[in-house]
Write an enzyme that holds these catalytic residues in place. Structure first.
Site, PDB file in Angstrom:
ATOM      1  N   GLY A 121      27.722  -1.716 -22.601  1.00 24.35           N
ATOM      2  CA  GLY A 121      28.795  -0.768 -22.908  1.00 24.35           C
ATOM      3  C   GLY A 121      30.189  -1.298 -22.626  1.00 24.35           C
ATOM      4  CE  LYS A 152      21.710 -12.583 -20.919  1.00 24.66           C
ATOM      5  NZ  LYS A 152      21.415 -11.763 -22.108  1.00 24.66           N
ATOM      6  CG  ASP A 153      19.191 -18.486 -25.002  1.00 29.27           C
ATOM      7  OD1 ASP A 153      19.955 -18.718 -25.953  1.00 29.27           O
ATOM      8  OD2 ASP A 153      18.350 -19.316 -24.574  1.00 29.27           O
ATOM      9  CG  ASP A 154      18.430 -11.109 -27.060  1.00 23.16           C
ATOM     10  OD1 ASP A 154      18.377 -10.402 -26.031  1.00 23.16           O
ATOM     11  OD2 ASP A 154      18.388 -10.628 -28.196  1.00 23.16           O
ATOM     12  CD  GLU A 155      17.021  -9.058 -22.691  1.00 24.36           C
ATOM     13  OE1 GLU A 155      18.093  -9.573 -23.065  1.00 24.36           O
ATOM     14  OE2 GLU A 155      16.699  -7.875 -22.952  1.00 24.36           O
ATOM     15  CE  LYS A 157      -3.389  -0.932   2.785  1.00 21.50           C
ATOM     16  NZ  LYS A 157      -4.196  -1.008   4.040  1.00 21.50           N
ATOM     17  CE  LYS A 192      25.506  -8.012 -35.054  1.00 24.31           C
ATOM     18  NZ  LYS A 192      26.040  -8.033 -36.420  1.00 24.31           N
ATOM     19  N   GLY A 207      28.293  -7.867 -25.366  1.00 22.11           N
ATOM     20  CA  GLY A 207      27.583  -8.239 -26.590  1.00 22.11           C
ATOM     21  C   GLY A 207      28.298  -7.583 -27.767  1.00 22.11           C
ATOM     22  CG  HIS A 209      17.974 -10.111 -18.275  1.00 26.96           C
ATOM     23  ND1 HIS A 209      17.299  -8.927 -18.423  1.00 26.96           N
ATOM     24  CD2 HIS A 209      18.954 -10.097 -19.198  1.00 26.96           C
ATOM     25  CE1 HIS A 209      17.848  -8.226 -19.408  1.00 26.96           C
ATOM     26  NE2 HIS A 209      18.857  -8.922 -19.897  1.00 26.96           N
TER      27      HIS A 209
END
Lengths: 397, 397
Positions: free
Chosen positions: B325, B165-168, B90, B139, B347, B252
């Site tokens: 980055g 890792k996989d792309d989320e 609340k 990528k 990435g 993630h």
């Protein structure tokens, strides 16, 4: 032909159109212009595009406004985690940006359960068709033994409320366990001789919530309350989609302020509370009223009700429940703002009545009867003592 | 003796001490001073109290600062939905208020699973003990056929990364279904002849996620990725607590910006991403680095790492993964800021290498080896062509 989910954001940037293009590509296929033609053909059906850009202000080289992106509906599975991750996952962290709205193609809406009962189904359960419904909240639940809660419950029922809900912080209920609570409250409802919905708070591990809901129903629950955002929208969706969950679902807005309160960040309340709760299957959508100290802007509160009740969504239209700060004197305003298909929900406005919760309920019921019959509250109060006392305490239109 | 959960908020009000008292009572037993003595005795162990009030500014009759409230630990069940509903449900909607931190008594911490593997367990799996680990992200994944993903995967592995890792946003994977993906990637890992963790994205209905995770593990998954906030913290907790989930879990930060970005609302990022992910059992905690365009303040990024790695929490210390980055030239800064027990995650910094992803990985590995050996990147680049090319493109310390 591709169908699109159209998502509107409020944001800022040096060049809003370029930013929108970056999002349309970056949040779907990742890159585009540098892809070989064969790859472009392969990915074309997954590529987002810019639906709209509106620059509202421009100062010091920064444009502020709204952008709308079309995401191919086929990019997501039909669930809210996939949707939110795809359209606002990474993007939520990318500087000033607020998720304002999402429009769904009918084919995607059809894959969401939506409310199972909705306004019509709930009115049929209660046998009440021509007035706003009245709900009351326990004054408090945590730590109280069952006999105290029974007394509170009975006083509320006697006042004529249509629904009673648990306190949403009622997780530890060892002094009044769910099964015993349901049995006791159902006895009181039976004695009252009319239908009343009691929304029992669903608690426990998220992957067991569906089973817990079934247990509650087997033990007499006729309505269930869920803290939707702390648990995640998906479990509401799974409850609503389960054919064995045969009772209406009430969505509490717990934690919602963390999303909607900031002007420049988060998720706008009409989308978050109105549209997504409806999509996931809430029959009742609780949210801050525009009247109390914990208040939403009037436009937002009305927009939530619009999304709750629109025909253009999944399942049956849901009841909006604008809550907090409600007392009998506000009923004409509520009726003017929200019409007949609304739940008038009060805690302090029932329990704080100088003569107790029963007269608190009676005052509300008299006020509701007055407004649907075109009477002023003052007129109605001349032959209704509980309402007269309530107006004396809280004032009224 | 009662144990307390101490919750700190940043807020404002006419009288912060009074506000704090209102919260301590209102968010626990509801009311106090007007209760009869017998009721007070009954509820005393559920009553919150004010732990601290710090007024930082006062202007125009409004005090701004922080307040800390003690909530009895016995008021909640040991799960994050109960916790968040109780301390911020609340309250999140009550004007300017941000949830800054939560301190847990050891007895409550002990009821949360925490990470099953943590830094030590993951280092053992990989056989790498003395340097930061290197992770790369596909990528893109969405829409690509398995053979394209295999090519991407192999190129990353060849460059020497420890994790992929996989792309989320990889929810729709019909062109490269999970089972086939796992088989193909595991063949590539086997050929490489060294352990590599591949974090497969967990998708689907929340009440089936535990079963889906088991299915993935049966089919060769050695690590799992979860969009924690869209699904809700509780399912991460349930995965971590399940003895049959025998692989590390990667959290993630998808949607986190909607909570932490506003100065005056929501939930602070160190609590949200560092402390709650750790408590729920994330072995890896991804979050925005302080370096990229999608950036966190440096103090916040370091605080998340502190909460991830502290001994004073549930389970084993977790790996912080400051992301976005990151390029090889930033490795000395990352090492200075985060030390050895960090995942360097890239990435674009891998795939954007002028000679491709494999040299992208090699450049990072050379940079990591340089910093742990006390070399400058320039020194290391003299006999490492991929690093030289990377520094030429992105610059570097």
């Amino acid at each position: 032909m591709s169908e699109f989910i159209t998502v509107t954001y409020q944001t800022e940037g040096k060049d809003l159109y370029k930013k929108a293009q970056g999002i349309a590509v970056g949040m779907t296929v990742g890159s585009w212009t540098d892809l070989p033609l064969a790859r472009q053909e392969l990915l074309a059906s997954y590529l987002g595009n810019v639906a709209d850009v509106r620059i509202e202000r421009e100062a010091n080289g920064i444009q502020q406004g709204t952008i709308a992106i079309n995401y191919p509906a086929g990019n997501i599975t039909a669930d809210i985690p996939a949707l939110l991750t795809t359209v606002f996952g990474k993007l939520s962290m990318d500087g000033k940006i607020k998720l304002l709205d999402i429009e769904f193609p009918p084919s995607l809406l059809a894959q969401f359960p939506g409310p199972k009962f909705g306004i019509t189904g709930i009115r049929e359960k209660l046998g009440v068709y021509d007035r706003p419904l009245l709900m009351s909240i326990f004054k408090s639940c945590l730590g109280l033994p069952l006999e105290d809660l029974e007394t509170q419950f009975a006083a509320q029922i006697e006042g004529g409320v249509d629904l009673v809900k648990d306190d949403e912080i009622f997780f530890v209920d060892n002094r009044a366990p769910l099964k015993e609570r349901l049995a006791a409250y159902n006895r009181i409802i039976e004695q009252a001789g009319r239908p009343v919905l009691y929304a029992a708070n669903l608690t426990g591990p998220v992957h067991e919530i569906v089973d817990r809901a079934k247990y509650a129903i087997e033990n007499g629950a006729n309505c269930l309350l869920l803290n939707v955002l702390p648990y995640g929208f998906d479990i509401l969706h799974r409850l609503a989609a389960d054919p064995d969950i045969t009772v209406p679902l009430m969505a509490h807005p717990s934690l919602a302020g963390a999303f909607y309160q900031a002007a420049d960040y988060g998720i706008a309340s009409p989308l978050l509370l109105g549209k997504l709760n409806r999509l996931a299957g809430a029959d009742f959508i609780l949210y801050p009223s525009p009247y109390g100290s914990v208040a939403l802007e009037r436009e937002e509160a009305l927009a939530i009700a619009d999304y709750a009740r629109t025909e253009q969504s999944a399942g049956a239209p849901a009841f909006p429940v604008p809550s907090a700060g409600i007392h009998p004197g506000l009923v004409p305003q509520l009726y003017e703002d929200f019409g007949t298909d609304v739940i008038i929900n009060a805690g302090g406005g029932v329990h704080g009545h100088p003569n107790g919760a029963t007269d608190g309920g009676r005052a509300f019921r008299a006020a509701i009867d007055a407004v649907v019959n075109g009477q002023t509250l003052q007129e109605a109060a001349t032959n209704n003592a509980p309402l007269a006392v309530a107006l004396d305490k809280w004032g009224g239109a």
